[in-house]
Design a protein around this motif. Sequence first.
Motif, short mmCIF file in Angstrom:
data_model
loop_
_atom_site.label_atom_id
_atom_site.label_comp_id
_atom_site.label_asym_id
_atom_site.label_seq_id
_atom_site.Cartn_x
_atom_site.Cartn_y
_atom_site.Cartn_z
N VAL A 1 -17.05 60.36 64.67
CA VAL A 1 -17.44 61.58 64.31
C VAL A 1 -15.97 62.27 63.75
O VAL A 1 -15.97 63.00 62.77
CB VAL A 1 -17.98 62.61 65.65
CG1 VAL A 1 -18.03 64.15 65.14
CG2 VAL A 1 -19.25 62.09 65.98
N LEU A 2 -14.99 62.21 64.39
CA LEU A 2 -13.63 62.73 64.12
C LEU A 2 -13.37 62.42 62.88
O LEU A 2 -12.86 62.86 61.49
CB LEU A 2 -12.66 62.19 64.87
CG LEU A 2 -12.77 62.80 66.39
CD1 LEU A 2 -11.48 62.44 67.35
CD2 LEU A 2 -12.57 64.21 66.49
N TYR B 1 -8.69 54.53 67.32
CA TYR B 1 -8.81 55.78 67.87
C TYR B 1 -7.58 56.85 67.70
O TYR B 1 -8.04 58.09 67.67
CB TYR B 1 -9.09 55.53 69.35
CG TYR B 1 -10.03 54.86 69.74
CD1 TYR B 1 -11.41 55.13 69.60
CD2 TYR B 1 -10.00 53.46 70.39
CE1 TYR B 1 -12.48 54.31 69.98
CE2 TYR B 1 -11.14 52.67 70.72
CZ TYR B 1 -12.33 53.44 70.57
OH TYR B 1 -13.50 52.53 70.80
N PHE B 2 -6.71 56.52 67.36
CA PHE B 2 -5.85 57.31 67.84
C PHE B 2 -4.39 57.51 66.79
O PHE B 2 -3.95 58.60 66.59
CB PHE B 2 -5.10 57.03 69.09
CG PHE B 2 -4.40 57.83 69.94
CD1 PHE B 2 -5.15 59.05 70.68
CD2 PHE B 2 -2.94 57.96 69.84
CE1 PHE B 2 -4.41 59.64 71.24
CE2 PHE B 2 -2.47 59.16 70.51
CZ PHE B 2 -3.24 60.13 71.46
N ILE C 1 -9.32 63.41 73.01
CA ILE C 1 -10.13 63.70 71.75
C ILE C 1 -9.50 64.70 70.77
O ILE C 1 -9.17 64.35 69.68
CB ILE C 1 -11.45 64.32 71.79
CG1 ILE C 1 -12.51 63.27 72.45
CG2 ILE C 1 -12.15 64.46 70.60
CD1 ILE C 1 -13.84 63.82 72.85
N GLN C 2 -8.84 65.84 71.50
CA GLN C 2 -8.11 66.85 70.65
C GLN C 2 -6.90 66.31 69.98
O GLN C 2 -6.39 66.33 68.81
CB GLN C 2 -7.79 68.05 71.51
CG GLN C 2 -7.08 69.22 70.74
CD GLN C 2 -7.77 69.60 69.63
OE1 GLN C 2 -8.90 70.37 70.19
NE2 GLN C 2 -7.41 69.67 68.43
N GLU C 3 -6.08 65.27 70.87
CA GLU C 3 -4.92 64.73 70.56
C GLU C 3 -5.19 63.68 69.24
O GLU C 3 -4.37 63.49 68.40
CB GLU C 3 -4.21 64.13 71.56
CG GLU C 3 -2.87 63.62 71.16
CD GLU C 3 -1.87 62.97 72.46
OE1 GLU C 3 -2.47 63.44 73.57
OE2 GLU C 3 -0.94 62.45 72.03
N LEU D 1 -20.91 65.83 70.48
CA LEU D 1 -20.79 67.27 70.11
C LEU D 1 -19.35 67.98 70.16
O LEU D 1 -18.92 68.65 69.45
CB LEU D 1 -21.79 68.24 71.11
CG LEU D 1 -23.40 68.00 70.78
CD1 LEU D 1 -24.18 68.43 71.77
CD2 LEU D 1 -23.68 68.32 69.46
N ALA D 2 -18.69 67.60 71.22
CA ALA D 2 -17.14 68.05 71.40
C ALA D 2 -16.38 67.51 70.27
O ALA D 2 -15.71 68.32 69.71
CB ALA D 2 -16.74 67.32 72.74
#
Lengths: 421, 421
Positions: free
Chosen positions: A133-134, A354-355, A79-81, A165-166
Amino acid sequence: MKIERLTKDLSLKRSVDSGTEDQRKAVQDIINDVRKNGDAAVSQYTEKFDGVQVKELLVSEAELEAAVATLPDQQLAIIQEAADNIRMFHEKQTRNSWMTTDETGTMLGQKITPLDAVGVYVPGGTAAYPSSVLMNIMPAKVAGVKRIVMVSPPGKDGSLSAPVLAAAKIAGVTEIYKVGGAQAIAALAYGTETIAKVDKIVGPGNIYVALAKREVFGDVAIDMIAGPSEIAVLADETAIAAEVAADLLSQAEHDARACSVLITTSPELAEEVASEVEKQLALLPRRDIAAASIADYGRIVVCDSLAEAIDAVNELAPEHLEIITRDAMEVMAQIRHAGAIFIGRFSSEPVGDYFAGPNHVLPTNGTARFSSPLNVDDFQKKSSIIMYSETAFRQNAEKIAAFARMEGLEAHARAIEARKK
Amino acid sequence: MKIERLTKDLSLKRSVDSGTEDQRKAVQDIINDVRKNGDAAVSQYTEKFDGVQVKELLVSEAELEAAVATLPDQQLAIIQEAADNIRMFHEKQTRNSWMTTDETGTMLGQKITPLDAVGVYVPGGTAAYPSSVLMNIMPAKVAGVKRIVMVSPPGKDGSLSAPVLAAAKIAGVTEIYKVGGAQAIAALAYGTETIAKVDKIVGPGNIYVALAKREVFGDVAIDMIAGPSEIAVLADETAIAAEVAADLLSQAEHDARACSVLITTSPELAEEVASEVEKQLALLPRRDIAAASIADYGRIVVCDSLAEAIDAVNELAPEHLEIITRDAMEVMAQIRHAGAIFIGRFSSEPVGDYFAGPNHVLPTNGTARFSSPLNVDDFQKKSSIIMYSETAFRQNAEKIAAFARMEGLEAHARAIEARKK
């Protein structure tokens, strides 16, 4: 999947669900109630629709940390990447205020200011997607919005999904409230004791959320009301059928009303993709949804030439477009209407979902003719700056007054002439 | 004008006219009729509402030339110079498509494309303003829109206003049709035998036009529905009362619901402006309108400090803001919400209405919190470009598939894995 020759009536358009009269009435009542009774109304609707009494609407920092701690490190890292990639892409969209000067000392310009506060709606239940969310929060963050408020309906146990949430935490949310439905939209638009109002509301939701966004539109800004998802794949004989079929199915699994179209110059590819779709479909966990989507909205269209195929794509204005042909970059240059364009066989649509970094919130239902992917501009606004010098004023005062009089607006002319003395 | 101390409930907001049920029904009927019966319905409504039978909807080149020839050269020259200034300012707003590359060969970007076709509504009768024609058409022209279609209701003699036609020609319109009201909006949105449909409709109109724009919204894009005009003047004791009063009145003459507010740190200026407004008002041709506006929506607010005054302006988010204070540029830097900001005593609002170059189509009714002046971006849209390299794909395929599975979207994961072979 049926294979057909290109005809004139190629269209992805499906009627937009504009709700029943009862649904509209229900939404109006909820909004009026929340405007009048604030938190009390919000709690009451949460109990009614989500079946849970929520003591604290606001998700506390401890609650957020605890939810994030339940996720495997590997998931958090992914998720962070993804968030980093999304940030980098959207940072390229930012613009500066600018100002011009001329020899008389006049300055004209455009000041760019982020919105003060933005609300992001995130659906609950099985449709809770951390990627969404991102994609909704990060452009606001990059735009410089100080207050980013997420709302999402609580589950029966009063909690929100841990991955959601993350993702919100990683994206840089500033407040999260456990409230969904039309009551959440009303709280964001008009404020309650707990939730201060925002300037714009974005994010997907069910028909009640969509109707509520339409109702509050004007008092706050909203994003587009999204329709079901779509993909068009423009391919020639160089494409690999199994890959094209898998991409069509990735769209079809979203929603029984999702739309997947192959437009190809190769009758052989058309045949192979049709049979690959059947084969792969049978093995999918969400095959009921995907099968309904393919049956009702799946199409394979064979064109006589690449030029004809490109025209067909421009006519469709698809949300997602994959170009898997020779000289795909040159083909891209001829596409006028598409939300996101994926070029070459390694740009499978999920790469962008996603990415890769570009936003996955895209115009649907042919609106790519006039709409854009969600982007940083959606979270900023412009103000014009006019500083007219005395020299410029004296040079042009008569002309400006004459223009005003041409329109019969005498007070406008006199405002200019008041300065001539 | 009453003079008051700043209190918390300072607001310019007036309720937006959302039409009666009958008006809405009438508009829906007209739209359905035009969708079904095309030109025949358009002609019938034109006869009914405008009281004229129009043989040719399209304004011919000869008709256009003839109308332009009736204008004095001096007027044409002023319209032309204003158009040149507007073009120059809006050219500064244009953006390029961009593309980034990385060391793996991945390319990501944003493609900017003008809309194919735009409709510009221009009201008829006394509210026909050539400046408004320039302001609505020229950003579309600068954006690269190929087809710019103006519609306007014909007068009883079947003609359109000569200054409006001249402004349209100078601005670069491509087609002009003699049709107004909801029937014009329907024709633009859905097309008729004569009028091909457009992708976006902009421009002001009466309540029927506004309701029709709301109805077709989604099938085409529309601009904001504008409310009555507003001005806030932020001034200290360096301002000249007669000039401030003239500027307030130039706003007030537009509309009985227009709103003019002086926010000042100087009680003396407040007194002087109040008395100047009375004096100048008595001498205005449109004094009935201006007097009603000043009585109902005119305010003079005295603040204790400049900081307090700046906060009040940000709270209002006015359409037009004049800053006539010491260090006005520094004050401007602290303004977060305003449509257009006019700095210094020579930047009287009519300078911007007609001539300076920035757009005079501005967000009203507090929507400057989240909206912008009409600008080139409103006539272009973006498409995301994703060309993922094989290297990037192989580096990230597992992560992308894992993200898809985190969301329960197995077909997405398989689309990625189909390429790993």
